[in-house]
Scaffold this motif. Structure first.
Motif, PDB file in Angstrom:
ATOM      1  N   SER A  40       0.834  -1.210   0.000  1.00 47.12           N
ATOM      2  CA  SER A  40       0.000   0.000   0.000  1.00 47.12           C
ATOM      3  C   SER A  40       0.869   1.260   0.000  1.00 47.12           C
ATOM      4  N   GLU A  41       1.971   1.242   0.721  1.00 51.06           N
ATOM      5  CA  GLU A  41       2.873   2.396   0.715  1.00 51.06           C
ATOM      6  C   GLU A  41       3.504   2.585  -0.663  1.00 51.06           C
ATOM      7  N   LYS A  42       3.800   1.484  -1.332  1.00 51.70           N
ATOM      8  CA  LYS A  42       4.364   1.579  -2.680  1.00 51.70           C
ATOM      9  C   LYS A  42       3.363   2.246  -3.622  1.00 51.70           C
ATOM     10  N   LYS A  43       2.092   1.863  -3.508  1.00 52.01           N
ATOM     11  CA  LYS A  43       1.048   2.481  -4.332  1.00 52.01           C
ATOM     12  C   LYS A  43       0.939   3.973  -4.018  1.00 52.01           C
ATOM     13  N   ASN A  44       0.988   4.321  -2.735  1.00 51.11           N
ATOM     14  CA  ASN A  44       0.915   5.731  -2.340  1.00 51.11           C
ATOM     15  C   ASN A  44       2.100   6.513  -2.903  1.00 51.11           C
ATOM     16  N   LEU A  54       1.989   9.651  -5.453  1.00 50.05           N
ATOM     17  CA  LEU A  54       2.648  10.924  -5.149  1.00 50.05           C
ATOM     18  C   LEU A  54       3.622  11.329  -6.255  1.00 50.05           C
ATOM     19  N   LYS A  55       4.317  10.366  -6.841  1.00 53.74           N
ATOM     20  CA  LYS A  55       5.212  10.670  -7.962  1.00 53.74           C
ATOM     21  C   LYS A  55       4.429  11.217  -9.148  1.00 53.74           C
ATOM     22  N   LYS A  56       3.275  10.599  -9.435  1.00 54.63           N
ATOM     23  CA  LYS A  56       2.432  11.077 -10.537  1.00 54.63           C
ATOM     24  C   LYS A  56       1.967  12.499 -10.274  1.00 54.63           C
ATOM     25  N   LEU A  57       1.502  12.728  -9.038  1.00 52.31           N
ATOM     26  CA  LEU A  57       1.064  14.088  -8.685  1.00 52.31           C
ATOM     27  C   LEU A  57       2.210  15.088  -8.786  1.00 52.31           C
ATOM     28  N   ASN A  58       3.388  14.681  -8.360  1.00 56.91           N
ATOM     29  CA  ASN A  58       4.563  15.539  -8.439  1.00 56.91           C
ATOM     30  C   ASN A  58       4.882  15.873  -9.905  1.00 56.91           C
ATOM     31  N   ASN A  59       4.824  14.878 -10.757  1.00 55.13           N
ATOM     32  CA  ASN A  59       5.081  15.116 -12.181  1.00 55.13           C
ATOM     33  C   ASN A  59       4.038  16.061 -12.775  1.00 55.13           C
TER      34      ASN A  59
END
Length: 133
Positions: free
Chosen positions: A101-105, A109-114
């Motif tokens: 679940s942390e990996k998915k989060n 977050l990486k997608k949102l950052n991009n």
């Protein structure tokens, strides 16, 4: 004349040693050849055979109690180890699910950052273009 299996050629020893060896061989011969006589001797000596049989039975009981106790302790230890294995497996499963679940989060977050970086880059480019105009 046949030679008994209990007859030995005695080595040269002192007279007392010879007498001791001969006496020991005679006692051994009496035990092997005449078990009925040795039984009568035990009865005459005050029942040492009974006390030996009693101690033998006592030793067997002690061995049995020790054996059962050892088996019980071993069973308890094995049960505890199996319990620990199941507990550990459950903990590892929980930790694995948390990590997934942390990996998915982290990926979200990486997608949102991009997306945010793209938006900021586009807004800076627009600002630069409006500044040149």
């Amino acid at each position: 004349m046949e030679r008994s299996s209990l007859e030995f050629k005695l080595p040269d020893t002192h007279e007392e040693g010879k007498l001791y060896v001969v006496d020991s061989l005679n006692n051994l011969n009496k035990l092997n050849v005449c078990p009925a006589e040795s039984q009568h001797e035990e009865d005459n000596t005050g029942g040492t055979g009974e006390s030996m049989a009693g101690s033998h039975a006592s030793n067997q009981r002690l061995f049995l109690v020790t054996f059962v106790l050892t088996l019980t302790v071993s069973l308890a230890l094995v049960s505890f180890v199996i319990f620990l294995i199941f507990q550990t497996r459950n903990e590892v499963d929980q930790i694995s699910s948390r990590l997934l679940s942390e990996k998915k989060n982290i990926e979200e977050l990486k997608k949102l950052n991009n997306i945010i970086l793209k938006h900021l880059n586009q807004s800076r480019i627009k600002e630069k273009n409006s500044a040149y105009s």
